[in-house]
Design a protein around this motif. Structure first.
Motif, PDB file in Angstrom:
ATOM      1  N   TYR A 145      41.493  80.736  46.641  1.00 31.06           N
ATOM      2  CA  TYR A 145      40.852  79.993  47.065  1.00 31.06           C
ATOM      3  C   TYR A 145      40.098  80.182  48.488  1.00 31.06           C
ATOM      4  CZ  TYR A 145      42.727  77.672  43.311  1.00 31.06           C
ATOM      5  OH  TYR A 145      43.189  77.387  41.891  1.00 31.06           O
ATOM      6  N   SER A 146      40.990  80.290  49.483  1.00 32.43           N
ATOM      7  CA  SER A 146      40.363  80.703  50.912  1.00 32.43           C
ATOM      8  C   SER A 146      39.498  81.821  50.853  1.00 32.43           C
ATOM      9  CB  SER A 146      41.382  81.129  51.731  1.00 32.43           C
ATOM     10  OG  SER A 146      42.547  80.166  51.653  1.00 32.43           O
ATOM     11  N   TYR A 147      39.989  82.953  50.030  1.00 30.09           N
ATOM     12  CA  TYR A 147      39.136  84.037  49.943  1.00 30.09           C
ATOM     13  C   TYR A 147      37.681  83.659  49.346  1.00 30.09           C
ATOM     14  CZ  TYR A 147      37.028  88.535  48.845  1.00 30.09           C
ATOM     15  OH  TYR A 147      36.170  89.630  48.922  1.00 30.09           O
ATOM     16  N   SER A 148      37.872  83.103  48.149  1.00 30.01           N
ATOM     17  CA  SER A 148      36.249  82.676  47.554  1.00 30.01           C
ATOM     18  C   SER A 148      35.475  81.939  48.439  1.00 30.01           C
ATOM     19  CB  SER A 148      36.758  81.852  46.393  1.00 30.01           C
ATOM     20  OG  SER A 148      35.701  81.541  45.784  1.00 30.01           O
ATOM     21  N   PHE A 149      35.948  81.102  49.230  1.00 26.94           N
ATOM     22  CA  PHE A 149      35.209  80.277  50.349  1.00 26.94           C
ATOM     23  C   PHE A 149      34.561  81.377  51.204  1.00 26.94           C
ATOM     24  CE2 PHE A 149      35.126  78.205  54.441  1.00 26.94           C
ATOM     25  CZ  PHE A 149      34.446  77.100  54.258  1.00 26.94           C
ATOM     26  N   CYS A 150      35.339  82.120  51.753  1.00 23.35           N
ATOM     27  CA  CYS A 150      35.052  83.132  52.740  1.00 23.35           C
ATOM     28  C   CYS A 150      33.754  83.913  52.182  1.00 23.35           C
ATOM     29  CB  CYS A 150      35.854  83.797  53.444  1.00 23.35           C
ATOM     30  SG  CYS A 150      37.069  82.771  54.727  1.00 23.35           S
ATOM     31  N   ALA A 174      27.890  91.644  62.308  1.00 23.96           N
ATOM     32  CA  ALA A 174      29.513  91.943  61.874  1.00 23.96           C
ATOM     33  C   ALA A 174      30.326  91.024  62.942  1.00 23.96           C
ATOM     34  CB  ALA A 174      29.768  93.248  62.190  1.00 23.96           C
ATOM     35  N   GLU A 175      29.721  90.800  64.150  1.00 24.87           N
ATOM     36  CA  GLU A 175      30.548  89.947  65.079  1.00 24.87           C
ATOM     37  C   GLU A 175      30.296  88.385  64.671  1.00 24.87           C
ATOM     38  OE1 GLU A 175      28.912  90.665  69.134  1.00 24.87           O
ATOM     39  OE2 GLU A 175      29.526  92.585  68.993  1.00 24.87           O
ATOM     40  N   LEU A 176      29.276  88.195  64.289  1.00 24.15           N
ATOM     41  CA  LEU A 176      29.179  86.716  63.708  1.00 24.15           C
ATOM     42  C   LEU A 176      30.082  86.472  62.590  1.00 24.15           C
ATOM     43  CD1 LEU A 176      27.661  83.930  63.944  1.00 24.15           C
ATOM     44  CD2 LEU A 176      25.915  85.072  62.645  1.00 24.15           C
ATOM     45  N   THR A 177      29.935  87.372  61.611  1.00 19.98           N
ATOM     46  CA  THR A 177      30.877  87.245  60.307  1.00 19.98           C
ATOM     47  C   THR A 177      32.124  87.213  60.587  1.00 19.98           C
ATOM     48  OG1 THR A 177      29.038  88.372  59.020  1.00 19.98           O
ATOM     49  CG2 THR A 177      31.281  88.070  58.074  1.00 19.98           C
ATOM     50  N   PHE A 178      32.691  87.979  61.707  1.00 22.61           N
ATOM     51  CA  PHE A 178      34.111  88.371  61.884  1.00 22.61           C
ATOM     52  C   PHE A 178      34.468  86.828  62.692  1.00 22.61           C
ATOM     53  CE2 PHE A 178      37.496  89.208  65.128  1.00 22.61           C
ATOM     54  CZ  PHE A 178      38.351  89.778  64.271  1.00 22.61           C
ATOM     55  N   ARG A 179      33.729  86.184  63.433  1.00 17.71           N
ATOM     56  CA  ARG A 179      33.946  85.059  64.265  1.00 17.71           C
ATOM     57  C   ARG A 179      33.994  83.842  63.238  1.00 17.71           C
ATOM     58  NH1 ARG A 179      30.191  86.245  67.865  1.00 17.71           N
ATOM     59  NH2 ARG A 179      28.785  84.376  67.159  1.00 17.71           N
ATOM     60  N   MET A 182      37.363  84.321  60.895  1.00 19.22           N
ATOM     61  CA  MET A 182      38.497  83.938  61.667  1.00 19.22           C
ATOM     62  C   MET A 182      38.528  82.530  62.126  1.00 19.22           C
ATOM     63  SD  MET A 182      40.068  86.766  62.663  1.00 19.22           S
ATOM     64  CE  MET A 182      40.873  87.087  64.116  1.00 19.22           C
ATOM     65  N   ASN A 183      37.414  81.905  62.368  1.00 18.37           N
ATOM     66  CA  ASN A 183      37.497  80.274  62.368  1.00 18.37           C
ATOM     67  C   ASN A 183      38.054  79.679  61.010  1.00 18.37           C
ATOM     68  OD1 ASN A 183      36.944  80.325  65.307  1.00 18.37           O
ATOM     69  ND2 ASN A 183      34.702  80.267  64.687  1.00 18.37           N
ATOM     70  N   ALA A 184      37.325  80.028  60.013  1.00 17.92           N
ATOM     71  CA  ALA A 184      37.531  79.268  58.707  1.00 17.92           C
ATOM     72  C   ALA A 184      38.978  79.721  58.342  1.00 17.92           C
ATOM     73  CB  ALA A 184      36.929  79.981  57.767  1.00 17.92           C
ATOM     74  N   TYR A 189      44.859  78.098  57.899  1.00 17.82           N
ATOM     75  CA  TYR A 189      46.360  78.462  58.195  1.00 17.82           C
ATOM     76  C   TYR A 189      46.501  78.363  59.645  1.00 17.82           C
ATOM     77  CZ  TYR A 189      45.167  80.240  53.626  1.00 17.82           C
ATOM     78  OH  TYR A 189      44.718  80.425  52.329  1.00 17.82           O
ATOM     79  N   PRO A 190      46.679  76.965  60.161  1.00 14.74           N
ATOM     80  CA  PRO A 190      46.529  76.920  61.799  1.00 14.74           C
ATOM     81  C   PRO A 190      48.014  77.276  62.243  1.00 14.74           C
ATOM     82  CG  PRO A 190      46.654  74.778  60.711  1.00 14.74           C
ATOM     83  CD  PRO A 190      46.423  75.886  59.752  1.00 14.74           C
TER      84      PRO A 190
END
Length: 195
Positions: A145-150, A174-179, A182-184, A189-190
């Motif tokens: 689910y997490s992967y599908s969201f991302c 790439a930087e924007l996507t990575f951020r 990572m935030n998602a 998964y805090p």
């Protein structure tokens, strides 16, 4: 002498590809004929048939070349935990997209090939899910689910970037996507401090 032949072939194929991308912006692959493509790019029909058997064969060849570039990028970035070391993989994918912007824009557009998009998703999914399983071994159940969201967010981001007139570089995207990823993931998964 063979180098000149190779260069001519590359130039001819590039012209045909650019022409196909333009036509795909206006109509579906079923409506595109060899005649209109060669007239658009000012190449003889016989030259087209030296390289491709028909429009579908041409499209298939282009898609296979793009998929092979993505496969090679995946091979160049072995599975590891998702962190800053994942950034070069994302950057390389955006580089491929920029170098093939015209045809990628067409293939992901209204008249594009949804099967091609699914094949790209599948290739990247196999790689990315392996990485996420290593990164988040305690949350295997929710990973799909997490992967599908991302993934859905990334596809939307890529489509917007390819179709916009702005000049963001592959590095910036790439930087924007990575951020964003990572935030998602950090939000989902805090408790995991790998991020």
């Amino acid at each position: 002498m063979p180098v000149k032949t190779d260069r001519r072939i590359r130039k001819t194929k590039a012209q045909l590809r650019t022409g196909l991308a333009k036509l795909l912006q206006k109509k579906s692959i079923k409506e595109i004929t060899v005649k209109e493509l060669v007239e658009l790019v000012d190449i003889n029909r016989s030259t087209f048939y030296l390289h491709y058997s028909d429009i579908y064969n041409m499209l298939s060849s282009i898609e296979e070349e793009l998929l092979e570039e993505i496969r090679q990028t995946i091979l160049n970035h072995p599975v590891s935990p998702f962190n800053e070391s994942s950034f070069p993989f994302i950057e390389d994918i955006f580089q491929i997209l920029e170098e093939n912007k015209d045809i990628c824009c067409a293939l992901l557009g209204h008249n594009g090939d949804i099967a091609f998009l699914h094949r790209i998703e599948s290739l990247i999914s196999d790689h990315s899910l392996s990485v996420l399983r290593v990164t988040f071994p305690e949350t295997i159940e929710d990973l799909k689910y997490s992967y599908s969201f991302c993934l859905s967010g990334c596809i939307g981001l890529v489509k917007t970037w390819l179709t916009s007139d702005t000049n963001e570089t592959p590095q910036y995207m790439a930087e924007l996507t990575f951020r964003l990823i990572m935030n998602a993931l950090h939000g989902m998964y805090p408790q995991n401090h790998v991020l």
